[in-house]
Scaffold this motif. Sequence first.
Motif, PDB file in Angstrom:
ATOM      1  N   GLN A  21      -5.741  -8.120  -5.988  1.00  0.00           N
ATOM      2  CA  GLN A  21      -6.787  -7.303  -5.370  1.00  0.00           C
ATOM      3  C   GLN A  21      -6.956  -6.012  -6.174  1.00  0.00           C
ATOM      4  N   ARG A  22      -8.194  -5.584  -6.356  1.00  0.00           N
ATOM      5  CA  ARG A  22      -8.465  -4.360  -7.113  1.00  0.00           C
ATOM      6  C   ARG A  22      -8.762  -3.242  -6.110  1.00  0.00           C
ATOM      7  N   LEU A  23      -8.053  -2.133  -6.250  1.00  0.00           N
ATOM      8  CA  LEU A  23      -8.199  -0.999  -5.350  1.00  0.00           C
ATOM      9  C   LEU A  23      -8.662   0.229  -6.122  1.00  0.00           C
ATOM     10  N   ARG A  24      -9.573   0.984  -5.516  1.00  0.00           N
ATOM     11  CA  ARG A  24      -9.925   2.282  -6.053  1.00  0.00           C
ATOM     12  C   ARG A  24      -8.929   3.280  -5.461  1.00  0.00           C
ATOM     13  N   VAL A  25      -8.305   4.067  -6.299  1.00  0.00           N
ATOM     14  CA  VAL A  25      -7.316   5.049  -5.861  1.00  0.00           C
ATOM     15  C   VAL A  25      -7.711   6.400  -6.412  1.00  0.00           C
ATOM     16  N   ILE A  78      -6.669   6.002   0.259  1.00  0.00           N
ATOM     17  CA  ILE A  78      -6.899   4.694  -0.375  1.00  0.00           C
ATOM     18  C   ILE A  78      -7.619   3.759   0.595  1.00  0.00           C
ATOM     19  N   GLU A  79      -7.199   3.771   1.870  1.00  0.00           N
ATOM     20  CA  GLU A  79      -7.871   2.942   2.881  1.00  0.00           C
ATOM     21  C   GLU A  79      -9.331   3.345   3.032  1.00  0.00           C
ATOM     22  N   SER A 116      -3.349  -2.370   6.220  1.00  0.00           N
ATOM     23  CA  SER A 116      -2.620  -2.047   4.992  1.00  0.00           C
ATOM     24  C   SER A 116      -2.164  -3.306   4.257  1.00  0.00           C
ATOM     25  N   ASN A 159     -11.514   2.264  -0.057  1.00  0.00           N
ATOM     26  CA  ASN A 159     -11.714   0.819  -0.191  1.00  0.00           C
ATOM     27  C   ASN A 159     -12.173   0.154   1.101  1.00  0.00           C
ATOM     28  N   LEU A 163      -2.254  -6.119   1.666  1.00  0.00           N
ATOM     29  CA  LEU A 163      -2.836  -6.284   0.334  1.00  0.00           C
ATOM     30  C   LEU A 163      -2.529  -7.682  -0.194  1.00  0.00           C
ATOM     31  N   LEU A 198     -10.587  -0.380   3.858  1.00  0.00           N
ATOM     32  CA  LEU A 198      -9.580  -1.343   4.309  1.00  0.00           C
ATOM     33  C   LEU A 198      -9.404  -1.227   5.815  1.00  0.00           C
ATOM     34  N   LEU A 237       0.840  -1.197   0.000  1.00  0.00           N
ATOM     35  CA  LEU A 237       0.000   0.000   0.000  1.00  0.00           C
ATOM     36  C   LEU A 237       0.879   1.251   0.000  1.00  0.00           C
TER      37      LEU A 237
END
Length: 124
Positions: free
Chosen positions: A117-121, A102-103, A111, A106, A113, A108, A82
């Motif tokens: 895994q797909r993350l929205r940023v 980011i957390e 931290s 998503n 990962l 989360l 992350l």
Amino acid sequence: MSTMSHSLVRPAVRPAVAQPRAVRSGAAGVRLTRRGRAVVLLAAVVVMLAVVVFWSAGSVASPESGAAEATTVVTVGTGQTLWGIAADLAADGDVRSTMREIERLNALESSMLVAGQRLRVPQG
């Protein structure tokens, strides 16, 4: 010598007769049984809960319309962290605030990962 005799005279004891109590005008004096007290307590708790639910049911939405945040989807590669992803995206150099963003995006809890895994940023 003279002899004196004392005789003890006890008055006759009358049996106690219950006298009727005078009833107060207005309130006749209500007595609650254990079950009655429980019912009154339960009714009070129900009323309190109803008041709490009524007060907390108000809308917390703001009158302004919100705009969706501009985001991009990133797939986590093997060995990526992350911190590394946030460092690549942090335009102003503040990696920690980018990590928190980011957390938040998503949801989360940590931290940690996983590869794939797909993350929205946030879009930079």
